[in-house]
Design a protein around this motif. Structure first.
Motif, short mmCIF file in Angstrom:
data_model
loop_
_atom_site.label_atom_id
_atom_site.label_comp_id
_atom_site.label_asym_id
_atom_site.label_seq_id
_atom_site.Cartn_x
_atom_site.Cartn_y
_atom_site.Cartn_z
N GLY A 61 0.91 -1.20 0.05
CA GLY A 61 -0.08 0.10 -0.15
C GLY A 61 0.89 1.36 0.07
N GLU A 62 2.17 1.00 0.52
CA GLU A 62 3.03 2.39 0.59
C GLU A 62 4.41 1.85 0.63
OE1 GLU A 62 2.81 4.22 4.47
OE2 GLU A 62 1.56 2.45 4.98
N PRO A 63 5.45 2.82 0.31
CA PRO A 63 6.70 2.18 0.40
C PRO A 63 6.94 1.54 1.87
CG PRO A 63 6.73 4.48 -0.52
CD PRO A 63 5.29 3.85 0.08
N ASP A 119 7.07 -7.49 1.06
CA ASP A 119 6.86 -6.39 0.72
C ASP A 119 6.11 -6.58 -0.73
OD1 ASP A 119 6.46 -3.70 -0.41
OD2 ASP A 119 8.66 -3.39 -0.26
N ASN A 120 5.05 -6.05 -1.04
CA ASN A 120 4.28 -6.22 -2.29
C ASN A 120 3.76 -5.07 -2.90
OD1 ASN A 120 1.04 -7.17 -1.76
ND2 ASN A 120 2.42 -7.55 -0.09
N TYR A 121 4.07 -4.69 -4.14
CA TYR A 121 3.58 -3.48 -4.49
C TYR A 121 2.51 -3.66 -5.77
CZ TYR A 121 3.95 -0.02 -8.57
OH TYR A 121 3.56 0.57 -9.63
N TRP A 122 1.49 -2.81 -5.26
CA TRP A 122 0.25 -2.91 -6.29
C TRP A 122 -0.62 -1.64 -6.48
CZ3 TRP A 122 -4.62 -5.39 -4.62
CH2 TRP A 122 -4.67 -6.11 -3.37
N GLN A 123 -1.69 -1.69 -6.99
CA GLN A 123 -2.46 -0.55 -7.02
C GLN A 123 -3.99 -0.99 -7.04
OE1 GLN A 123 -1.19 0.78 -11.11
NE2 GLN A 123 -0.18 2.34 -10.08
N THR A 124 -4.95 -0.02 -6.77
CA THR A 124 -6.36 -0.11 -6.92
C THR A 124 -6.65 -0.95 -8.45
OG1 THR A 124 -6.88 1.58 -5.63
CG2 THR A 124 -8.60 0.88 -6.81
N ASP A 174 4.36 5.28 -10.99
CA ASP A 174 5.06 5.18 -10.17
C ASP A 174 6.71 5.11 -10.85
OD1 ASP A 174 4.00 5.05 -7.42
OD2 ASP A 174 2.94 3.33 -8.47
N ARG A 196 5.84 8.57 -6.61
CA ARG A 196 4.97 8.79 -7.78
C ARG A 196 5.67 9.74 -8.71
NH1 ARG A 196 0.04 5.78 -8.25
NH2 ARG A 196 -0.70 7.34 -9.48
N ASN A 203 0.43 9.54 -0.87
CA ASN A 203 -0.12 8.23 0.03
C ASN A 203 0.13 8.69 1.37
OD1 ASN A 203 -0.23 5.55 0.93
ND2 ASN A 203 0.55 4.86 -0.94
N ARG A 230 -4.39 6.46 -0.71
CA ARG A 230 -4.24 7.15 -1.82
C ARG A 230 -4.96 8.52 -2.02
NH1 ARG A 230 -4.01 4.14 -7.41
NH2 ARG A 230 -4.75 5.63 -9.05
P1 AMP Z 1 -3.71 2.31 -4.15
O1 AMP Z 1 -4.25 2.42 -5.46
O2 AMP Z 1 -4.53 3.18 -3.13
O3 AMP Z 1 -3.32 0.91 -3.73
O4 AMP Z 1 -2.47 3.01 -4.16
C1 AMP Z 1 -1.29 2.54 -5.16
C2 AMP Z 1 -0.18 3.25 -4.73
O5 AMP Z 1 0.51 3.07 -3.50
C3 AMP Z 1 1.14 2.76 -5.95
O6 AMP Z 1 0.90 3.25 -7.05
C4 AMP Z 1 2.23 3.11 -5.15
O7 AMP Z 1 2.44 4.51 -5.42
C5 AMP Z 1 2.03 2.92 -3.75
N1 AMP Z 1 2.31 1.81 -3.21
C6 AMP Z 1 1.76 0.55 -3.09
N2 AMP Z 1 2.37 -0.57 -2.55
C7 AMP Z 1 3.55 -0.01 -2.63
C8 AMP Z 1 4.74 -0.95 -2.09
N3 AMP Z 1 4.85 -1.99 -1.84
N4 AMP Z 1 5.85 -0.12 -2.33
C9 AMP Z 1 5.82 1.18 -2.67
N5 AMP Z 1 4.80 1.85 -3.14
C10 AMP Z 1 3.56 1.27 -3.07
#
Ligand code: AMP
Length: 629
Positions: free
Chosen positions: A364-366, A385-390, A480, A495, A501, A506
Motif C-alpha cells: 500500500g505504500e513504500p 513487501d508487495n507492490y500494487w494498485q487499485t 510510479d 509517484r 500516499n 491514496r
Molecule cells: P492504491 O491504489 O491506493 O493501492 O495506491 C497505489 C499506490 O501506492 C502505488 O501506485 C504506489 O505509489 C503505492 N504503493 C503501493 N504498494 C507499494 C509498495 N509495496 N511499495 C511502494 N509503493 C507502494
C-alpha cells in the motif's frame, strides 16, 4: 530465482496455455471459448464466453467440504464483539441479503453503493451483489459527503446500504448524517437506503426512503436466491480511486479474470491452501480489502478475519493475539501499521504463539528498510513487501513463495508477478531501461486477469489516463518511478504524478486543493505530500488569502486553519485533512503559471529545491520557508 523467472516468462509468452490451466481453479458454469480477446487494445477480455459467479466461487462451491468450518471471523475491538460465521452461515446471510436487494428492484448490472465500516453485513452485502450480478461500489468509511456524492453521481446506484455509524479508536463516527448530506448533494440520489443500525449513532430515518437492514433480513431468513451466471467480462464491482484530476476514477473489475487471478494468488503469492486462516488488516473500502479480506481468501477456501479496530487497542499485541487465537497462517497489513507498532514495547511481538504464521505481507505504500528490519527481526518471520494498485487488483511485484522461495531484500518488493509484463521505461522515449536506471514502472498490455478492465462509463478516459503518457508506445503507466537492480530486484521510488500516499491511503492533491479553495477566504492554494516518519507522507497546504488581513495575527491564522481543516474533513473526510495549512502571499510558480510542487516539497523536507530558473518569483519560495518556521 530460475523457477520464478520461467514461471513469469511462461505467463506472458505462453499466455493462453498458462491462464487456461489457472482458470481451472474456479467453477465455470459455462466453459469459456477462448482465453483472451485482445482484438481492441488496450482492452483485454479474459475467458471469453465463460460464465461464472464470484459469490458462487466464494461460498456455495465450498459448502460440500466446509459447511461447518469458519469462513468469516469478525472481531471488533471497537464494540467488543467476536463472531464466527461458518460457510453455511455466510451462505444463509448472503442469500437473505440477496433477497433483500432483489425486493428493492436490484438486478443484474445495477449498482449498489455501500458506505459501511468493518461489519459482517458489509461482506454479506458485497457477496449478495455478486450473487445477483449487481455491481457494488464500496466507499471507504473515512470519506465524507462530497466524495460520497461524486461516487453516487458517477455510479448511479439503485440502492445505498449503510450503517448508522462506525467506531475508530473507541470514538463513534456517525455515517448516516454524512450519507444524508451526500444524498442532498447528489444529482440523482437512489430511491432506497438500507440502514444497518448498530445502535452506535442515533438517527432519524427518512420516511419512504430509509429501510431497516435487520427487519429486511428477518423477512428473508431462509431465502434461496439463484446465482446469476455472468459472462466473464461483466463487471463485478467499481472501486473509486484518486488521480491527478479532482474527479475520482471508477476502476471497473471483471468477474472471471478476477476470480482466476485471486484463486491463483492464494497459492503462488501466499503459499496457502484451503482450510487456512487469512488475516488482512486493511479495510473493505480499499482494493486490498476487496481482494484479500473478502474475495481472495473465500474463493481460495480459506477463513478470513474481518477486524474492526486498530493495531494498538486494547494494546500493541492485539494482532498477534488474534494470530494465536485463530491460528492465522497469513497476515497482510500495511507499513504504517508496523510503524505504529514500532512505538510499542518490542516484547509484545513475542508475547503470543505465532507458530501457525508463515509470513507477513505488507503493501500500500513504500516499506522503508528500518521498518522492514524491525518487524522481521521482532517476529522471526519472512516479511513480504508487495507492490500494487487499485487498478491492478492484485500484486504487480512480489516475492512468490508458492512458486519458489527466493530471498527477499529490504526495500524491494522483489519481482514482477506472473501475468504482469512489467518494465522500467524511459519517460522521454518509452524505451526499456537497463539495470539501475530510474524510469517509469509500466506494464505492456494486455493487463492480466484481475486487473481493471476500464474506467466505469468512460473507456476513453481509461485509454487516455493510463495508456498515453509514455511516448512512442502504448503501455500502461503505473505513475510510479522505479528501477531494477543488477540481480533483478525491483525498487519503487515514488509517484510521477500529484498523488500522495498518507498512511497507505491514496489521495489526489488536486481533490484536497479543490476543497481548500471552496473556503470563501481562499484565493488559491497548493497541496503537497511531505515525508512523515509515521504515515509515510502527510498533506501540507499552502494558501493565498483573498484578504491577507484574515491571517495577520497568529490567532487569526490558527482560527482560519482550523476552519479550513474542518471544511476539508466535512467534504472529503478526515483522511484528506492536511496536517498543516500555512498562509503565504504567493505560490512559487513557473513563468507559465505552473505551481512548482517539487520545489515546495523539497523546502518542506529541508532539501535543496533544485533548478529554479523557470520560477517567476523567487520570493514565493522564501515565503513558504518562512511559513514553516
Ligand atoms: P492504491 O491504489 O491506493 O493501492 O495506491 C497505489 C499506490 O501506492 C502505488 O501506485 C504506489 O505509489 C503505492 N504503493 C503501493 N504498494 C507499494 C509498495 N509495496 N511499495 C511502494 N509503493 C507502494
Amino acid at each position: 530465482m530460475q523457477r520464478t523467472r520461467d514461471f513469469h516468462y511462461r505467463s506472458v509468452h505462453d499466455r493462453d496455455a498458462f491462464w487456461r490451466e489457472e482458470a481451472s481453479r474456479i467453477h465455470w458454469e459455462t466453459p469459456f471459448e477462448s482465453v483472451l480477446d485482445f482484438s481492441r487494445p488496450p482492452f483485454a477480455k479474459w475467458f471469453v464466453g465463460g460464465r461464472t459467479n464470484l459469490c458462487y466461487n466464494a461460498v456455495d462451491r465450498w459448502l460440500p467440504t466446509q459447511a461447518d468450518k469458519p469462513a468469516l471471523i469478525w472481531v471488533s475491538t471497537e464494540v467488543d464483539r467476536e463472531q464466527v460465521y461458518t460457510r453455511q452461515d455466510v451462505f444463509e446471510e448472503v442469500n437473505a441479503a440477496a433477497a433483500m436487494l432483489r425486493e428493492l428492484g436490484v438486478g443484474r448490472g445495477d449498482r449498489v453503493l455501500l458506505y459501511m465500516p468493518m461489519v459482517p453485513e458489509a461482506v454479506f452485502t458485497m457477496l449478495a451483489c455478486a450473487r445477483i450480478g449487481a455491481v457494488h461500489s464500496v466507499v471507504f468509511g473515512g470519506f465524507a459527503s462530497v466524495n460520497l456524492a461524486q461516487r453516487i453521481d458517477d455510479a448511479a446506484p439503485k440502492v445505498v446500504v449503510c450503517t448508522d455509524g462506525g467506531s475508530r479508536a473507541g470514538k463513534v463516527v456517525p455515517y448516516k448524517p454524512l450519507l444524508d448530506r451526500a444524498l442532498g448533494l447528489a444529482k440523482s440520489p437512489p430511491a432506497s437506503v438500507v440502514v444497518f443500525d448498530r445502535g452506535l449513532a442515533p438517527f432519524e430515518p427518512v420516511a419512504g426512503r430509509d429501510l431497516d437492514y435487520a427487519s429486511l433480513r428477518e423477512r428473508h431468513r431462509g431465502a434461496r436466491v439463484p446465482v446469476e451466471w455472468l459472462e466473464s467480462s461483466e463487471p463485478s464491482y467499481i472501486l473509486y480511486t484518486s488521480g491527478t484530476t479532482g474527479r475520482p476514477k471508477g476502476v471497473q473489475r471483471d468477474t472471471g479474470g478476477y476470480a482466476v487471478a485471486l484463486a491463483s494468488s492464494m497459492e503462488y503469492l501466499f503459499d496457502g491452501r484451503p482450510g487456512d486462516t487469512y488475516f488482512c488488516t486493511s479495510d473493505i473500502g480499499w482494493v486490498v480489502g476487496h481482494s484479500y479480506i473478502v474475495y481472495g481468501p473465500l474463493i481460495g477456501g480459506q477463513a478470513t478475519i474481518l477486524y474492526e479496530g486498530t493495531p494498538v487497542r486494547p494494546d500493541g499485541a492485539i494482532l498477534w493475539k488474534l494470530v494465536e487465537q485463530f491460528g492465522v497462517n497469513t497476515l497482510f497489513s500495511a507499513p504504517t501499521a508496523v510503524r505504529v507498532l514500532k512505538r510499542q514495547d518490542p516484547a509484545l511481538l513475542r508475547k503470543h504463539d505465532l507458530s501457525t504464521l508463515r509470513a507477513v505481507y505488507l503493501a500500500g505504500e513504500p516499506l522503508d528498510e528500518p521498518t522492514a528490519q524491525w518487524i522481521s527481526e521482532g517476529l522471526g518471520k519472512p516479511i513480504i513487501d508487495n507492490y500494487w494498485q487499485t487498478e491492478s487488483g492484485w500484486p504487480i511485484l512480489s516475492a512468490q513463495p508458492g512458486v519458489e522461495k527466493v530471498p527477499t531484500r529490504f526495500g524491494s518488493p522483489s519481482f514482477p508477478v506472473y501475468g504482469f509484463d512489467a518494465r522500467i521505461v524511459s519517460e522521454s522515449n518509452g524505451e526499456d531501461l537497463g539495470p539501475d536506471q530510474k524510469g517509469v514502472v509500466a506494464i505492456v498490455p494486455p493487463l492480466p486477469p484481475g486487473a481493471m478492465s476500464t474506467i466505469w462509463g468512460d473507456d476513453e478516459r481509461f485509454v487516455q489516463t493510463y495508456f498515453t503518457s509514455i511516448p512512442g508506445r502504448q503501455v500502461y503507466s503505473t505513475f510510479d518511478w522505479g528501477l531494477v537492480d543488477a540481480d533483478g530486484y525491483w525498487f519503487i521510488l515514488g509517484r510521477t504524478d500529484d498523488v500522495i500516499n498518507v498512511a497507505g491511503h491514496r489521495l489526489g492533491t488536486r481533490e484536497i486543493e479543490e476543497s481548500v479553495n471552496s473556503h470563501n477566504g481562499i484565493a488559491e492554494c497548493a497541496v503537497v505530500g511531505v515525508a512523515d516518519p509515521l504515515k509515510g507522507q502527510v498533506a501540507m497546504a499552502f494558501a493565498v488569502l483573498k484578504n491577507p488581513a484574515g491571517a495577520d495575527t497568529p490567532e487569526g491564522a490558527k482560527q482560519l486553519e482550523g476552519d479550513i481543516m474542518r471544511l476539508v474533513e466535512e467534504q472529503l473526510g478526515a483522511v484528506a485533512r492536511p496536517a498543516r495549512i500555512r498562509f503565504v502571499g504567493a505560490l512559487p510558480k513557473t513563468r507559465s503559471g505552473k505551481v512548482l510542487r517539487r520545489a515546495i516539497v523539497a523546502v518542506c523536507e529541508a532539501r535543496d529545491p533544485g533548478d529554479l530558473t523557470t520560477m517567476e518569483d523567487p520570493n514565493a519560495l522564501e515565503q513558504i520557508k518562512e511559513s514553516l518556521q
